[in-house]
Design a protein around this motif. Structure first.
Motif, short mmCIF file in Angstrom:
data_model
loop_
_atom_site.label_atom_id
_atom_site.label_comp_id
_atom_site.label_asym_id
_atom_site.label_seq_id
_atom_site.Cartn_x
_atom_site.Cartn_y
_atom_site.Cartn_z
N PRO A 158 104.31 13.11 -13.19
CA PRO A 158 102.85 13.27 -13.28
C PRO A 158 102.46 14.05 -14.54
N MET A 159 101.25 13.82 -14.99
CA MET A 159 100.75 14.49 -16.18
C MET A 159 99.35 15.04 -15.92
N VAL A 160 98.94 15.98 -16.76
CA VAL A 160 97.56 16.47 -16.74
C VAL A 160 96.71 15.50 -17.54
N SER A 161 95.65 14.99 -16.91
CA SER A 161 94.74 14.08 -17.62
C SER A 161 93.69 14.85 -18.41
N SER A 162 93.14 15.90 -17.81
CA SER A 162 92.10 16.67 -18.50
C SER A 162 91.84 17.97 -17.77
N ILE A 163 91.35 18.96 -18.51
CA ILE A 163 90.78 20.19 -17.95
C ILE A 163 89.40 20.33 -18.58
N ALA A 164 88.38 20.00 -17.81
CA ALA A 164 87.03 19.87 -18.38
C ALA A 164 86.06 20.82 -17.69
N ARG A 165 85.03 21.24 -18.45
CA ARG A 165 83.96 22.05 -17.88
C ARG A 165 83.22 21.24 -16.82
N ALA A 166 82.86 21.91 -15.73
CA ALA A 166 82.11 21.23 -14.67
C ALA A 166 80.61 21.21 -14.93
N SER A 167 80.15 22.02 -15.90
CA SER A 167 78.72 22.07 -16.24
C SER A 167 78.60 22.19 -17.75
N THR A 168 77.40 22.52 -18.24
CA THR A 168 77.18 22.58 -19.68
C THR A 168 78.03 23.66 -20.33
N GLU A 169 78.22 23.51 -21.64
CA GLU A 169 79.09 24.42 -22.38
C GLU A 169 78.59 25.85 -22.34
N LEU A 170 77.26 26.05 -22.44
CA LEU A 170 76.69 27.40 -22.49
C LEU A 170 76.31 27.82 -21.08
N SER A 171 76.72 29.01 -20.70
CA SER A 171 76.44 29.47 -19.35
C SER A 171 76.17 30.96 -19.34
N ASN A 172 75.26 31.37 -18.45
CA ASN A 172 75.05 32.81 -18.21
C ASN A 172 75.32 33.14 -16.74
#
Length: 400
Positions: A298-312
């Motif tokens: 198995p391989m890692v396909s992606s590690i992605a943000r679940a929401s917008t790049e900018l967050s507070n």
């Protein structure tokens, strides 16, 4: 040393061809080319008696497609007078062109032995060669069954084509195994390249099996069961087929991963296009070891943000996707890199199968957070094959 082989079977078939006018080609074996197959592996079994009978009954209860042996088929010295008693009475219905006294044989090849040191009678394997009908020169040969290409070696020192890594036999193996296009390649030999058993390792059989394409190596000789991993290649030693139960050396090889010598037994192997599952059972049908070999990790396909790049927000999520369903995902598999932020940490992991959600507490300050995966071999697929090694860098959040 001069070695002479008589081949009475060749003379028989030449006479038959001339009398009947039939082709000299061998009849096809029952060799399925797709789907899964189950085969049994028995080693050092060739001594008539209750242990050998128990192991044979165990093997037959699996109804395997075929059987491979790991040598020492005919104790004590490979003579013609003992071979049918030691082999035929237990496995005649798997032997192609069986001519012994214990019943009918098989219409196709379903019994594939290799020569052991006890099969060379007075420096000759004639009893063995006349008893079996095997491919190639019959001392060493290859065959295909389902998704597996088998390479059956003669590791005994009397082999006229040599027994070292630079011998003619080794050249044959390297050429043919390197050219194989089957999902798996399995080497079968009597002398074990590596073993912690009484007789130890056999250095002259430490060939470049992995480099030439092998996925597993099966051996006997030591009357124990052992699984080893040497430079990423799995070696099995299986010599508990019926002769006697052996011992281990006081110094166990560091490559040894599992050892057993509590009773006689055999290996059951299931092979598909994706994996081979090796199991060792005692004659009482107790499973003592199981190991998976797969040609797909198995391989890692992606590690992605679940929401917008900018967050507070005080917490952000990362979606971690894999190429196939995996288990064993935990906090120790990840590294959180923070720039300009203090006190950030991984707070939770949920999910399963191919998708996991990793929640991160964003700490204090402004800056960025990146989630990387650093697998520690705990993440495996359904065949127990670990994730492809190496780190995987994920996306970053800008924290305001």
């Amino acid at each position: 040393m001069k070695i002479f082989f008589e081949n009475s079977k060749l003379l028989y078939w030449l006479i038959l061809v001339s009398l009947l006018g039939i082709g000299a080609t061998m009849p096809p074996s029952r060799i399925p080319q797709s789907g899964s197959v189950v085969f049994a592996a028995i080693g050092d079994y060739g001594v008539a008696g209750q242990p050998a009978a128990d192991v044979a009954n165990l093997v037959k209860s699996w109804n395997p497609d075929f059987i491979v042996t790991l040598g020492d088929n005919n104790h004590p010295d490979g003579a013609a007078y003992s071979i049918d008693q030691n082999i035929g009475q237990y496995y005649h219905d798997y032997i192609f062109r069986y001519n012994g006294k214990f019943g009918g044989g098989s219409a196709t090849r379903r019994f594939f032995p290799v020569l052991g040191n006890h099969d060379w009678h007075q420096s000759s394997p004639n009893a063995y060669l006349n008893y079996f009908d095997l491919p190639g020169n019959e001392r060493y040969y290859d065959f295909v069954y389902g998704p597996v290409h088998f390479f059956m070696l003669d590791s005994v020192e009397y082999e006229p084509d040599g027994f070292t890594a630079v011998s003619e036999q080794a050249k044959w193996l390297k050429k043919n195994m390197s050219a194989s296009t089957l999902p798996f390649q399995v080497v079968v030999t009597h002398y074990p390249p590596y073993s912690s058993g009484k007789h130890g390792s056999v250095p002259f059989m430490q060939w470049q099996f992995k480099e030439w394409g092998a996925d597993a190596v099966l051996a006997g000789h030591n009357h124990i069961y052992e699984r080893l991993s040497v430079n990423g290649l799995t070696y099995f030693v299986n010599g508990l087929g019926g002769d006697e139960v052996g011992t281990f050396r006081s110094e166990i090889l560091p490559e040894s991963q599992f050892r057993y010598n509590g009773d006689f037994g055999a290996m059951r192997v299931e092979a598909t296009d994706l994996y081979m599952k090796f199991q060792f059972y005692t004659r009482g049908n107790i499973l003592v070891d199981e190991y998976m070999v797969s040609n797909r990790a198995p391989m890692v396909s992606s590690i992605a943000r679940a929401s917008t790049e900018l967050s507070n927000s005080g917490s952000v999520d990362f979606n971690v996707n894999f190429s196939e369903p995996v288990t064993g995902v935990d906090v120790s598999d990840f590294l959180l890199t923070a720039n300009g932020i203090s006190g950030a940490y991984i707070s939770n992991i949920i999910g399963g199968g191919t998708n996991y959600v990793v929640s991160v507490h964003t700490g204090a300050g402004d800056g960025s957070l990146r989630l990387d995966l650093i697998p520690n071999n705990g993440i495996v697929n359904s065949y127990a094959v670990p994730l492809v090694s190496g780190n995987f860098a994920g996306e970053s959040y800008l924290i305001d």
